[in-house]
Design an enzyme around this catalytic site. Structure first.
Site, PDB file in Angstrom:
ATOM      1  N   HIS A 301     169.301  66.767  58.828  1.00  0.00           N
ATOM      2  CA  HIS A 301     170.599  66.526  58.923  1.00  0.00           C
ATOM      3  C   HIS A 301     171.441  65.848  58.120  1.00  0.00           C
ATOM      4  CE1 HIS A 301     172.274  63.204  61.294  1.00  0.00           C
ATOM      5  NE2 HIS A 301     170.831  62.891  61.458  1.00  0.00           N
ATOM      6  N   CYS A 302     172.541  66.298  57.803  1.00  0.00           N
ATOM      7  CA  CYS A 302     173.545  65.381  57.346  1.00  0.00           C
ATOM      8  C   CYS A 302     174.888  65.396  57.842  1.00  0.00           C
ATOM      9  CB  CYS A 302     173.847  65.726  55.762  1.00  0.00           C
ATOM     10  SG  CYS A 302     174.078  67.425  55.339  1.00  0.00           S
ATOM     11  N   LYS A 303     175.938  65.326  57.550  1.00  0.00           N
ATOM     12  CA  LYS A 303     177.381  65.568  58.241  1.00  0.00           C
ATOM     13  C   LYS A 303     177.401  67.005  58.712  1.00  0.00           C
ATOM     14  CE  LYS A 303     181.339  64.101  59.679  1.00  0.00           C
ATOM     15  NZ  LYS A 303     181.568  62.748  60.737  1.00  0.00           N
TER      16      LYS A 303
END
Length: 395
Positions: A301-303
């Site tokens: 995941h990222c933002k």
């Protein structure tokens, strides 16, 4: 603590730090030694004390190189001492050690600080403690910040936008979003805040899109790989229902939400053109492969699950399955339509494709050469065997 140190090393400072686990005690310890050049070299050790059996273990090893910088920042908490006096002592000791490192030009890969490997091989704290050390290196702390004495007072509009953001998330989490319109949500928001929000319509619409993206379920890319957002990484029930045990956090601005429950690997980068994400893809490949080997699922995941994490999953697919960039990109985008690496990451993926292709060609060349060598050796073995049989027959 002393039993973990080498006899020739000296403790320059030991400062107790705050911990996310109330029962545990953490210390930042600055250890120094005379190096090969007969100059003082220093390393910061993260020590964890277990109250149940009074044992001590190492959870972090941080060499002090020439480019190490010590900052006192109100929004980024590397280490948080339990008192102001302890903080002041820590700053003085660290600044002095860093000044020595700069003076003698200590840099990674040199003959300096080679003894640090002794401590790196003895990191033995449990994963939750190690995660806590890693999580606090570079990101905003989830614990209460120290009071800010001199700061700009937010404007009336900024305060309203903050309140809108909080209330809007609460409303959207409670509603069946398939059966309500954006106007319905805005009306509900105005009723709760008891005011007309017409001038904030654009802000509200943009925040809705952001929240929707964060609330979307993680995308199953492979049986063992999920691609998602900050929201997915913070949703414990969803993580447990999907069977995630490993979490690859490809952000600089988001902390690990459940360090005691999942195994984390952090790639602390921003979604910027200047970010060198390619440099981390060997490590991210190993982490995802470890999850696969363990029969577990990994959330990357990222933002928003659009650029940084998507690029990392594409890179993983290229190496794991031998796909070219086009095939890997289309495969991931077909499953998660919002996939859109920034232009710099796309160029890095093209470069990564070239690296993998060169490696594949070298492997093929090696295999061909190895095959020829094997045939040659087998031929020589047969000749030798025939020669031995001929000698035996003459005897």
């Amino acid at each position: 603590m002393f039993t973990l140190l080498r006899p020739e090393d000296n403790i320059r400072l030991a400062v107790r730090l705050e911990s996310a686990f109330p029962q545990c005690t953490r210390y930042m310890v600055v250890v120094s030694a005379n190096g090969r050049q007969d100059t003082e070299e220093s390393v910061v050790l993260g020590m964890d004390f277990n109250p149940s059996d009074s044992s001590c273990s190492i959870g972090m090893v941080l060499p002090l190189w020439t480019d190490t910088r010590i900052h006192l920042d109100e929004s980024i908490h590397v280490f948080k001492p339990v008192s102001v006096q302890a903080m002041w002592s820590a700053l003085q000791s660290l600044h002095k050690a860093c000044e020595v490192a700069r003076c003698h030009n200590y840099f990674p890969g040199s003959l300096f600080l080679t003894w640090v490997s002794y401590y790196q091989s003895r990191v033995s704290s449990d994963q939750a403690r190690i995660n806590e050390w890693n999580a606090m290196q570079d990101v905003q702390s989830h614990r209460a910040d120290s009071p800010v004495l001199f700061s700009e007072v937010p404007t009336e509009r900024e305060r309203t936008e903050r309140l809108i953001k909080t209330r809007l998330r609460e409303i959207m989490m409670q509603k069946d979003l398939e059966n309500v319109t954006s106007k319905d949500i805005r009306t509900e928001l105005e009723m709760q805040m008891v005011c007309n929000l017409r001038e904030f319509k654009e802000y509200i619409d943009n925040e809705m899109i952001v929240i929707l993206g964060q609330m979307d379920r993680p995308t199953e890319i492979f049986e063992h790989v999920y691609l998602g957002s900050e929201w997915n990484a913070s949703n414990l029930e969803e993580l447990q229902n999907t069977g995630v045990q490993y979490i690859l956090n490809v952000t600089r601005e988001i902390d690990n939400f459940f360090p005691s429950l999942f195994e984390y690997h952090n790639i602390r980068v921003y979604d910027e053109e200047a970010t060198d994400l390619l440099a981390y893809w060997n490590d991210t490949y190993k982490f995802i492969s470890r999850a696969k080997k363990a029969g577990a699922k990994c959330l990357v995941h990222c933002k928003m699950g659009v650029s940084r994490s998507a690029s990392t999953v594409i890179a993983y697919a290229m190496k794991e399955y031998g796909w070219d960039l086009e095939q890997a990109f289309e495969y991931v985008k077909e499953r998660r339509v919002v996939t859109k690496p920034n232009p710099s990451f796309m160029r890095q993926l093209e470069e990564y494709q070239g690296i993998l292709m060169q490696f594949k060609m070298l492997f093929v060349t090696y295999s061909v050469v190895a095959g020829h060598v094997a045939k040659y050796l087998m031929c020589k073995c047969r000749q030798l065997s025939d020669h031995i049989l001929l000698l035996k027959s003459k005897l």
